[in-house]
Design a protein around this motif. Structure first.
Motif, PDB file in Angstrom:
ATOM      1  N   GLU A  76       0.840  -1.203   0.000  1.00 36.40           N
ATOM      2  CA  GLU A  76       0.000   0.000   0.000  1.00 36.40           C
ATOM      3  C   GLU A  76       0.870   1.247   0.000  1.00 36.40           C
ATOM      4  OE1 GLU A  76      -3.458   0.174   0.346  1.00 36.40           O
ATOM      5  OE2 GLU A  76      -3.913  -1.926   0.666  1.00 36.40           O
ATOM      6  N   THR A  81      -1.442   3.520  -2.648  1.00 32.31           N
ATOM      7  CA  THR A  81      -2.841   3.275  -2.323  1.00 32.31           C
ATOM      8  C   THR A  81      -3.123   3.532  -0.843  1.00 32.31           C
ATOM      9  OG1 THR A  81      -2.244   0.951  -2.285  1.00 32.31           O
ATOM     10  CG2 THR A  81      -3.513   1.712  -4.161  1.00 32.31           C
ATOM     11  N   LEU A  84      -5.036   6.489  -0.726  1.00 32.07           N
ATOM     12  CA  LEU A  84      -6.412   6.236  -1.160  1.00 32.07           C
ATOM     13  C   LEU A  84      -7.237   5.668  -0.006  1.00 32.07           C
ATOM     14  CD1 LEU A  84      -8.026   6.143  -3.921  1.00 32.07           C
ATOM     15  CD2 LEU A  84      -7.617   3.702  -3.810  1.00 32.07           C
TER      16      LEU A  84
ATOM     17  N   PRO B  88      -3.267   6.466  -7.712  1.00 26.94           N
ATOM     18  CA  PRO B  88      -2.934   5.122  -7.248  1.00 26.94           C
ATOM     19  C   PRO B  88      -4.151   4.188  -7.243  1.00 26.94           C
ATOM     20  CG  PRO B  88      -3.021   6.641  -5.389  1.00 26.94           C
ATOM     21  CD  PRO B  88      -3.118   7.463  -6.631  1.00 26.94           C
ATOM     22  N   ALA B  89      -3.919   2.924  -7.616  1.00 31.83           N
ATOM     23  CA  ALA B  89      -4.992   1.930  -7.587  1.00 31.83           C
ATOM     24  C   ALA B  89      -4.337   0.563  -7.397  1.00 31.83           C
ATOM     25  CB  ALA B  89      -5.777   1.958  -8.889  1.00 31.83           C
ATOM     26  N   TYR B  90      -5.143  -0.427  -7.078  1.00 33.36           N
ATOM     27  CA  TYR B  90      -4.592  -1.769  -6.897  1.00 33.36           C
ATOM     28  C   TYR B  90      -4.390  -2.404  -8.263  1.00 33.36           C
ATOM     29  CZ  TYR B  90      -5.822  -1.024  -2.070  1.00 33.36           C
ATOM     30  OH  TYR B  90      -5.905  -0.507  -0.814  1.00 33.36           O
TER      31      TYR B  90
END
Lengths: 244, 323
Positions: A76, A81, A84, B88-90
């Motif tokens: 992460e 992320t 996020l 951002p993302a997975y």
């Protein structure tokens, strides 16, 4: 609660989105087989129990669990992320617990894969199935302990390899702290209560009694509070380091 | 009627003694697009990270649709849609799976979750790639996934950190179009260091440098700070520029001349002295009295990049914390 569930679901799913899950499960099962049948002498002992199977779990978990937990938070951090997830309407504690539970359930699934050994021993003899069931629960609890350590450590770094190595060292310390070899070193100079405290932190000691089918409330409290402590530290590790 | 959705007062943030953001205040009303400008490392991202509740401010207050982010973080976060820098993302997830995850966390009721996701995928033009892992998508698509994620719950406040950074001109245009479409019913804050963006999408702009606000106003007001504001540019046949300059020098309102030879013509730009608003008329009158052929004549609004440079240079930063 909704947030925790969503985090849990995504995390568990992400294990199976990558080959990690399958590689881990295969290695876990193969190693379990090797330890039980070759090293543990399952057949040679001529006893209908799973002691040679469970006996190796602390050592197996010591390096396999860090492999499951290393990516929990470091990934992460690395991919950004973290920003996020922390700006979504879900509390940090819920995220930490959700991710931890996902890793734990994943480990439980791997452990479920060993059920054939249980079936085998029932086919070959007449084991005490209560002891085995308790041992399974104990093994899972211990896995949770190792996982909480790994999760906390992975929150401190962007680098999965560092997360793995550091978690491994800490897990090793928790295993070894009950070992006569280690305790003897302290025996020479430290007061008795220090030696006892160090010894009482050992996963081996706590798992040993459970594995014999004895449910001691102190062992349960030990693992539960250990998990609680490390997850709390996990929350703090993120809270105070999120800016980097 | 004013409907202030975002109110920031006296916001400051220090990183180990260094002030990255220093006493910033701003408000965004419904229907506004506020452009947040500044050189790299000026504190744009840090400010946005505080508004969205990622970083804790050292000082100051943030109120999101009436909710204080410190006191009611979850409530405030529910009202915001946020596109972090770099979207951002997975990576291992598909846009579809990712949006389902965000929709679950954002508590979009099961009954219209599917419809809402399809609607957003359609709107952002992601339907085609909805089932490919995000890590295999191009930069433009990844950015769109980030935007889709930010608007899935139809937030009243939309905060986007460099939404068009690194996209090609067509993609940039598309995203700006989208922002403009959404602007009417939302309060939008975007950070950028692309000045054309301010002109094309923002209703108001704030410039920060070294963590401090150095300008706040409409894009037009910003342009009027330019020394080119109300400047007159003409195109003349090459070779004639010297004579024309001699003649125009009689006009006292002209501050200076800028002469750029081009292929067949020469461009002459006359900057007005401070306070002069109608240079065009004097120049036009002068030219009309002569025989020189003028190919083009126009008044400049001002050059944003010039204003930006002069304003931020004064505050030139030396190796401040990159945020």
């Amino acid at each position: 609660m909704k947030g925790l569930k969503a985090i849990f679901k995504r995390e568990l799913g992400s294990y199976f989105d990558t080959p990690v899950a399958y590689v881990f499960i295969v290695i876990f099962l193969v190693l379990n087989g090797i330890f039980t049948f070759y090293v543990g002498g399952f057949f040679e002992r001529g006893q209908a129990d799973l002691a040679p199977f469970f006996e190796f779990h602390p050592w197996l978990y010591m390096f396999l669990i860090p492999a499951v937990s290393m990516r929990l938070w470091s990934e992460e951090r690395k991919s950004g992320t973290l920003e996020l997830i922390l700006t979504l309407p879900v509390s940090l504690t819920a995220s930490v617990v959700g991710k931890f539970l996902a890793a734990w359930v994943f480990t439980a699934l791997a452990l479920l894969g060993t059920i054939p050994i249980w079936v085998t021993v029932n086919y070959l003899g007449d084991p005490d199935n209560t002891v085995i069931a308790i041992s399974y629960i104990g093994s899972l609890l211990m896995a949770g302990g190792f996982l909480s350590i790994g999760s906390c450590v992975s929150a401190l770094t962007k680098n999965q390899v560092i997360a793995f190595v550091v978690s491994f060292i800490i897990c090793l310390a928790f295993n070894l702290s009950g070992f006569p070899m280690v305790l003897d070193v302290f025996n020479a100079w430290a007061p008795q209560f220090v030696v006892e405290v160090i010894g009482s932190f050992s996963f081996l000691t706590h798992f040993d009694s459970i594995q014999k089918g004895v449910i001691d409330i102190r062992d349960l409290i030990f693992f539960a509070s250990l998990i609680g402590f490390w997850l709390f530290a996990n929350v703090l590790a993120i809270e105070f380091n999120k800016g980097d | 009627m004013k409907d202030t959705l975002l109110e920031v007062t006296g916001l400051s943030k220090s990183f180990s003694g260094l002030k990255a953001v220093n006493n910033i205040s701003l408000t965004v009303e419904r229907g506004e697009v506020l452009g947040f400008l500044g050189p790299n490392g000026a504190g744009k991202s840090t400010t946005m990270k505080m508004i969205t509740g990622f970083l804790t401010p050292s000082e100051g207050n943030i109120s999101v649709a009436g909710c204080n982010i410190k006191e009611m973080p979850l409530l405030a976060k529910r009202r915001i849609g946020y596109l972090p820098e770099g979207a951002p993302a997975y990576g291992e997830m598909t846009p579809m799976g990712f949006l389902h995850f965000i929709a679950d966390i954002r508590d979009i009721p099961r009954t219209h979750k599917k419809a809402r996701i399809d609607e957003v995928l359609e709107k952002i033009h992601l339907t085609q790639v909805a089932h490919q892992p995000i890590e295999t998508l191009s930069k433009g698509y990844k950015r769109r996934v980030g935007i889709a994620q930010a608007i899935i719950h139809d937030p009243e406040i939309l905060i986007m950190d460099e939404p068009t950074d690194g996209l090609d001109p067509n993609q940039k245009h598309e995203i700006r179009q989208l922002i403009k479409e959404m602007a009417t019913e939302k309060a939008i804050l975007i950070s950028t260091h692309i000045l054309e963006e301010v002109d094309s999408v923002c209703t108001r702009a704030i410039i920060i440098a070294r963590g401090e606000v150095i300008f706040s106003g409409t894009p037009l007001e910003l342009a009027s700070k330019s020394s080119y504001h109300n400047a007159v540019t003409i195109m003349v046949d090459s070779g004639l520029e010297k004579e024309i300059q001699l003649m125009l020098e009689e006009i006292t309102e002209i501050k200076d001349f800028e002469i750029t030879p081009q292929k067949d013509f020469t461009r002459m730009t006359m900057k007005p002295k401070v306070g002069v608003t109608d240079l065009r008329q004097s120049i036009q009158a002068k030219l009309d009295s002569t025989v020189y052929g003028i190919h083009q004549l126009y008044v400049e609004e001002g050059r944003l990049d010039e204003v930006f440079r002069t304003m931020t240079r004064k505050h030139e930063s030396g190796g401040i914390h990159r945020t």
